[in-house]
Write an enzyme that holds these catalytic residues in place. Sequence first.
Site, short mmCIF file in Angstrom:
data_model
loop_
_atom_site.label_atom_id
_atom_site.label_comp_id
_atom_site.label_asym_id
_atom_site.label_seq_id
_atom_site.Cartn_x
_atom_site.Cartn_y
_atom_site.Cartn_z
N PRO A 190 0.81 -1.23 0.00
CA PRO A 190 0.00 0.00 0.00
C PRO A 190 0.83 1.28 0.00
O PRO A 190 0.43 2.28 -0.58
CB PRO A 190 -0.82 -0.12 1.30
CG PRO A 190 -0.95 -1.59 1.52
CD PRO A 190 0.36 -2.18 1.06
N GLU A 433 4.52 -2.89 -13.67
CA GLU A 433 5.94 -3.09 -13.97
C GLU A 433 6.65 -1.76 -14.22
O GLU A 433 7.49 -1.64 -15.11
CB GLU A 433 6.13 -4.06 -15.14
CG GLU A 433 5.72 -5.48 -14.79
CD GLU A 433 6.24 -6.51 -15.76
OE1 GLU A 433 7.36 -6.34 -16.26
OE2 GLU A 433 5.53 -7.49 -16.01
#
Length: 623
Positions: A190, A433
Site C-alpha cells: 500500500p 511493472e
Amino acid sequence: MASLLLRSAATLIRPCLQRSNTPVSSVLLSRLYSDKKPPETDSFVMNTFLGRMNTTEVFPYPDVMSTEERENIAMFVDPVNKFFEEVNDAARNDKEETVPPEIMAQLKDMGAFGLQVPTNLKGLGLTNTQYARLTEIIGGYDLGVGIMLGAHQSIGFKGILLFGNEQQKEKYLPMVASGEKIAAYCLTEPTSGSDANSIRSRAVKSDDGKHYVLNGGKIWISNGGIADIFTVFAQTPVLNPATGETKDKVSAFIVERSFPGVTSGPPEKKMGIKASNTAEVHFDNVHVPVENLLGGEGEGFKVAMNILNNGRFGMASALSGTMRKLISRAVDQVSNRVQFGNKLEVYGVVREKLARMTLAHFVTESMAYLLSGNMDSGSVEFQLEAAISKIYGSEAAWMVADECIQLHGGMGFMTECGLERVMRDLRIFRIFEGSNDILRLFISLTGLQFAGKHLRAVQSSIKSGDVNTLFSEGFKRTKRVMGMSTVDSINDQVHHKLATSANQMAQCVGEFGGACDHLLMKYRKNIIHEQFLLQRLANASIDLYGMAAVLSRTSKSLSDGSPSANHELLLATTFCQQANSRIKTNLASLSARFDIELDSSMADIAKATTENGGVVSVHPLRI
C-alpha cells in the site's frame, strides 16, 4: 572554417586552462590521459545522453537465431495460433474472470509455463527472441491469459532463473516450468508502489539462525490467489562489517504457500485483464528457511529491478501482437463499411488513422526484436531500452485500440464486438511493472547521472593535464555553438536509401547531448526536481531509440531484399521525419522562456487545485 573553429575552440577552452592549477607549458608536457576514465557502455540510449552514437547494439539489426532455433520456434507458431483461435475463448475468460481448468491444463501440456527454463529442468529453453515471438501471438488473442503466463515466468520465478543458486534452481524450476506450481512476484505494498525501497514487510533472522521470520502484506499481486511459489521482498537488518552499523535493506526470498502463515485474499475486481488472478498476499510470522534467501542479504532491490528490467522486453512483443490484430480488424472494417456512397478506406481522415496505427506497430515491433536480439547476444545494459520499449508499446497499443474502436463507430463500443475488452485489458500496461510516468523520470535521471559522471571525469582529466580531452571538449562545444553536428555520420552502417533519415538521427543525437549538457550545467543536482523538463527529455530519448530501431530493421530488410522492404522504407522515413520534428520541439522547450513560464503556470494551477481539495473556479451558474 578550420581556422575559425580553432580560434573558437581556444576561446571556449581558455577558461578551463585558466582554472587549472597547472601552467600551460606543464600541461603540454604532462601525460595525455587521466587515471580517471569516463564511464563506458555499449547501450545506445545511454550514450545519447553524452551526445554520441555507439551503434554496437543497434547496427546491424540482430539476427540471433540459428537455423535450428528458427525451426524450433516455427514449430510452435501455428499450433499456438490455432489454440488461441479455436480453443481458448477470451470473451468467456473475461466474463467468468478466470482461466478455465481445461485451458490451464492444455497450456501446461504445451509447455507454456516454462518457456525459458532450461530443458534439463523441464522447460523449453527458449531464447529471449523465441519467447518474444510466442508472447506476440498470445498478445494478439488474450491479454488476460498473457498476463497470467507473464506474471508466472517473466517476473514470478524469473528471480530464481537469474539469481538462484544451483540448489534453488533444481528444487523450484522443474515444478514451475511444468505448471505444477504457479509463481508470483510480490513487491507492491500500500505504501510502496513505484517506490520499491519504501516497502514495510520485514524479515528478521531467527535466534537459531535457521530461518527468517517474515511479516507483512502485498497488494495487487498477479497470480497472488493461485500461486504456490512467491518471490517476496522484505526489509532485513543488515550489518555493515566496516562500520559495525546495522541498517535495514531489502532482501529477496523464495516463499512457498505451504509455509504456515501464508494466506491470500479474494480475487480483486478489475477494469481489465479479468482472466488473470489478482489478490493480496499476507505473511504472518512465516518461517522462511535461510537457504531460500535469493541473492545476497540486502541485495533485494537489485534483484527486484533486474527482474523487472529483464521481464519488460516481453511487453513490447506482446503489445505488437495486440496491435497487429487490431489493425487487421480496422482494415476489415474500413474495407467493407460503406458511408456516403464510398468505402471508409478512401477517406483521408481514415487513412491518417490507419497510417498512425501502422507506424506505431512498426516502431514497437522493431524495438521489441532489437531488444530481445541484444539480450540474446549477451547485452547486460539494456534497462533504458527496456523501459522505452515498455512506454512506447503500451501507449502505442492504447492509441491503436482507441482508433480501431473509432473506426468501428457505435459497433466498436458494443461488448459483442470484442474491442472494448481489448481496450480495458490494455489500460494496465501503462501502470504496472513501472508506471510510464516514473519510467520516464528513470530514463532521464539514469541517463543524466551517466552523463554527469562523464562530465566529472572530463573535468578531472582536464585538471590533470589531459590535452586531448581539453581540445576534444572544446571543439565539440564550439560546433554546438555554431550549429554544426557533433556526431559522425553513420551512413556506412545504414542502407543508402536511408541516408537522409540517418543524418537526421545523427543531428538529433548531437543536439540531445548538448541539451543534457546544458541541463546538468544549469541545474546540477537540482535537476531531479525539474520533472517538467525531465519528461520532455525522456520523450526525446524515446523517439531517438525508435529512430535507431526502425533504421536498423529497415536497413536489414533492404539489404536482404525482403518483399516488404520498400514499404518498410516508407514507414521508417516517415517515422524518422516525425520523430525529428518532435525531438527538436522537445529539446527547444527545455530552455525556451515561454515553455518554462508555461510549466510554472501549470504547477501553480495544480497547487491551487490541490490546496482547494478540487476545482477552484466557482460554478458559472453560482448555484
